[in-house]
Design an enzyme around this catalytic site. Structure first.
Site, PDB file in Angstrom:
ATOM      1  CG  ASP A 131      -2.020  -1.005   1.165  1.00  0.00           C
ATOM      2  OD1 ASP A 131      -2.346  -1.444   0.050  1.00  0.00           O
ATOM      3  OD2 ASP A 131      -2.555  -1.372   2.230  1.00  0.00           O
ATOM      4  CE1 TYR A 175       3.443  -7.142   3.983  1.00  0.00           C
ATOM      5  CE2 TYR A 175       2.978  -9.435   4.523  1.00  0.00           C
ATOM      6  CZ  TYR A 175       3.097  -8.431   3.587  1.00  0.00           C
ATOM      7  OH  TYR A 175       2.871  -8.687   2.251  1.00  0.00           O
ATOM      8  CG  ASP A 189      -5.219   2.793   5.800  1.00  0.00           C
ATOM      9  OD1 ASP A 189      -6.137   3.648   5.893  1.00  0.00           O
ATOM     10  OD2 ASP A 189      -4.633   2.571   4.720  1.00  0.00           O
ATOM     11  NE  ARG A 201      -5.216  -1.748   3.534  1.00  0.00           N
ATOM     12  CZ  ARG A 201      -6.111  -1.537   2.562  1.00  0.00           C
ATOM     13  NH1 ARG A 201      -7.135  -0.731   2.767  1.00  0.00           N
ATOM     14  NH2 ARG A 201      -5.986  -2.128   1.394  1.00  0.00           N
TER      15      ARG A 201
END
Length: 307
Positions: free
Chosen positions: A47, A75, A89, A181
């Protein structure tokens, strides 16, 4: 007759530490320009607000992208507890809040439900297609969509730290197609406190690690100079998760012409997908059958060695 795309015959992988802001496509285009490469692609979108490992393939290495896309990725992300947003987010509008703040033990226990083979519903603001149109385009028009859950393999999800009552930092290792997310959103729902991603960083993707990455600023500084080529890894990096076989001279020639070629294999079974090497250079990817590799992807040696 098709026009030949301008640029150098250069192939390999470069690992970028993507900054927050630009899209993955913007970074790919910048890297392609800096290397003056004919073609480029990336192995897994980040993103715009996310940072970290963006592995970019140049030239013939683009043929190995599917094997990195399927690889595990890690991540590190921070979840803001107490609020849900329409984008899941920090950039979205707050759509729900809660005063509940679960303790560390409760959070750690909740994480177990997100490990293994799970079903995950992508965010409303995502690139998945709904009736042929990207979800984020319809979400921008104020539409709320029913998005079907998709399978996701999560190898691990652990709590790294709790900076304060409102935030928790997690590390997740997962397969392809995962939305961090969505993990933050769903964790907030399970905990009853709502949640969204505040910060997200990819630390590794398959064989590519953040420790070996260069920044976009460094790429721009060294653009179109020999110094930049020093940061280009070999095409073969994208094949590390596949078994390797060795092609004979005659086999390599046949493979490069798109025909089955004789290979020498060890610990490989009939029907396995493998990649063949000859004199230190990748020749092809294909299916191993009775001493031969039946190619599905063939690498052009002039493009590989032209860098």
């Amino acid at each position: 007759m098709a026009r030949r795309r301008k640029g150098r015959d250069i192939s390999g992988w470069v690992v970028i530490d993507k900054p927050a802001g630009p899209t993955s496509t913007t970074v790919v285009n910048k890297v392609r320009w800096a290397f003056d490469a004919r073609k480029a692609g990336h192995a897994g979108t980040l993103d715009p607000d996310a940072t970290g490992v963006l592995a970019i393939a140049l030239g013939e290495a683009t043929k190995t992208v599917p094997f990195i896309t399927d690889a595990l990725k890690a991540y590190v992300f921070t979840v803001r507890l107490g609020a849900a947003t329409n984008t899941d987010d920090l950039e979205g509008e707050i759509i729900a809040t809660s005063d509940l703040r679960p303790d560390d033990a409760t959070i750690k226990e909740a994480l177990h439900a997100f490990v293994g083979d799970i079903g995950q519903v992508p965010p409303q603001f995502s690139a998945v297609k709904i009736d042929g149109e990207r979800a984020y385009k319809r979400a921008r028009d104020g539409e709320t969509m029913e998005i079907a859950a998709r399978p996701l393999y999560v190898e691990s999800l652990i709590m790294l730290e709790r900076p304060d009552a409102d935030h928790v930092t997690l590390e997740m290792v997962c397969g392809k197609g995962g939305y961090v997310r969505s993990i933050a959103r769903d964790l907030g729902e399970v905990l009853g406190c709502k949640g969204h991603v505040r910060e997200l960083r990819r630390t590794w993707s398959g064989p590519f690690d953040i420790a070996n990455a260069i920044t976009l600023a460094q790429v721009e500084e060294m653009a179109k100079t020999p110094a930049l080529d020093d940061y280009l890894g070999p095409l073969e990096m994208g094949l590390q998760d596949l078994p390797q076989v060795t092609a004979s001279s005659e086999g390599a020639t046949r493979l490069r012409n798109g025909n089955p070629g004789m290979v020498f294999a060890k610990d490989v079974e009939y029907g396995d997908e493998c990649w063949a090497v000859h004199e230190g250079t990748a020749v092809a990817v294909g299916i191993y059958k009775s001493g031969e590799l039946h190619p599905s992807r063939v690498f052009n040696p002039s493009d590989i060695n032209g860098n």
